[in-house]
Design an enzyme around this catalytic site. Structure first.
Site: not given
Ligand code: SAM
Ligand code: SF4
Ligand code: DTB
Length: 330
Positions: A68, A72, A75, A112, A143, A203, A275
């Protein structure tokens, strides 16, 4: 004779029924009050709207892993961090359908699908839409979480029959810049608006344990409750620390912080499903039980979240049996 507890419960319920404009101070005070007062209030609210012994089960599938472009900091799927997560292409329809059938057979009511995209391209949506239709065909709720959406993309997903779109605010507007720089808080609010406008259930929640303060947690909850409509579903994630991400060394949170966050979300959003999301693998059964008492009434169910482990379904079934909890219909 009426017991003192009964009188107190009715007083709490009366207060809670009143329409509420929340101030930051009031939310911080809720979060930080003595735990027994917080749990009592949250559980009283929970019982008003929900069966306290039912929990909704959603199963997650990562349909597009890694690579990606976003940054973030929590992530493992960001291409910017060396986390060992390999970039994969979109899963084929048969693999997704088999996973959904398995989830249904083990008791999940919602499936989901997550994709590691900043936002989907039209050709991505062309592939995801048949997946949504196939999930609906199994009689499950659908979802997806695909990143930012335009109004027309939201409309296409609605026409496909999508039930829920997950898009988290993640943290407070103030702390947000410490965690993500490649999209703004407003970008997220815009996507949530497009989803709401077409009538897809929202959500939306966030993550705790990223180094934020209680004020940030309260501001996140305020942002959620002050959306034009509160989200139907509010995931509370505890950060899953993944080596290689910028947050891999952040201090551990106290499990009671998760309980407090769940309880406060429950009080502020009495009609929403709350949740208990990422982080259950690191929680004791006792801490999870407190979260259910505090008003958590949905979990991710199945051995994997997106890239990290979740409790095995067998273990969750055993926990539910021990606590006398049942899976709810939706
Ligand atoms: N890429 C899309 C986005 O960011 O909108 C969808 C997938 S993203 C992984 C969905 C959510 O997963 C993130 O917004 C975050 O809140 C949660 N998430 C991701 N990595 C995480 C982590 N290491 N621990 C807890 N929550 C996490
Ligand atoms: Fe990409 Fe992870 Fe951020 Fe979703 S949460 S936009 S997968 S970096
Ligand atoms: C949400 O709020 N939590 C889920 C889901 N929405 C997509 C994701 C949790 C991801 C945890 C880290 C991982 O497994 O990669």
């Amino acid at each position: 004779m009426t017991s003192a507890v009964g009188v107190q419960a009715r007083t709490e319920i009366k207060k809670i029924r009143e329409p509420k404009v929340w101030s930051l101070g009031a939310v911080v005070a809720l979060l930080e009050q003595p735990i027994n007062d917080l749990l009592f209030k949250a559980h009283s609210v929970h019982r008003l709207k929900f069966n306290p012994n039912e929990v909704q089960l959603s199963t997650l599938l990562n349909i597009k892993t890694g690579g990606c472009p976003e940054d973030c900091a929590y992530c493992p799927q960001s291409a910017r961090y060396d986390t060992g997560v390999e970039t994969e292409t979109l899963l084929d329809a048969e693999t997704v359908l088999q996973a959904a059938k398995k989830a249904k057979a083990s008791g999940a009511t919602r499936f989901c699908m997550g994709a590691a995209w900043r936002s989907p391209k039209e050709r991505d949506l062309n592939k995801v839409i048949p997946l949504i239709k196939a999930i609906k065909g199994l009689g499950m709720e659908s979802c997806v979480t695909l990143g930012m959406l335009s109004p027309t993309q939201a409309e296409r997903l609605k026409r496909a029959g999508l039930d829920y779109y997950n898009h988290n605010l993640d943290t407070s507007p103030d702390y947000y810049g410490e965690v993500i720089t490649t999209r703004t808080y407003q970008d997220r609010l815009d996507t949530l608006g497009h989803v709401r406008d077409v009538g897809i259930n929202v959500c939306c929640g966030g993550i705790i344990g990223m180094g934020e303060t209680n004020v940030d947690r309260a501001e996140l909850l305020l942002s959620l409750v002050n959306l034009p409509e509160p989200p139907e579903s509010v995931p509370i994630n505890a950060l899953v620390k993944v080596q290689g991400t910028p947050l891999d060394n952040v201090a551990d949170i106290d499990p009671l912080d998760i309980v407090r966050m769940v309880a406060t979300a429950r009080i502020m959003m009495p009609n929403s499903y709350v949740r208990l999301s990422a982080g259950r693998e690191e929680m004791t059964e006792e801490a999870q039980a407190l979260c259910f008492f505090a008003g958590a009434n949905s979990i991710f169910y199945g051995e994997q979240l997106l890239t990290t482990p979740n409790p095995l379904a067998d273990r969750d079934r055993a926990l539910f049996a021990k606590l006398g909890l049942k899976a709810s219909a939706s």
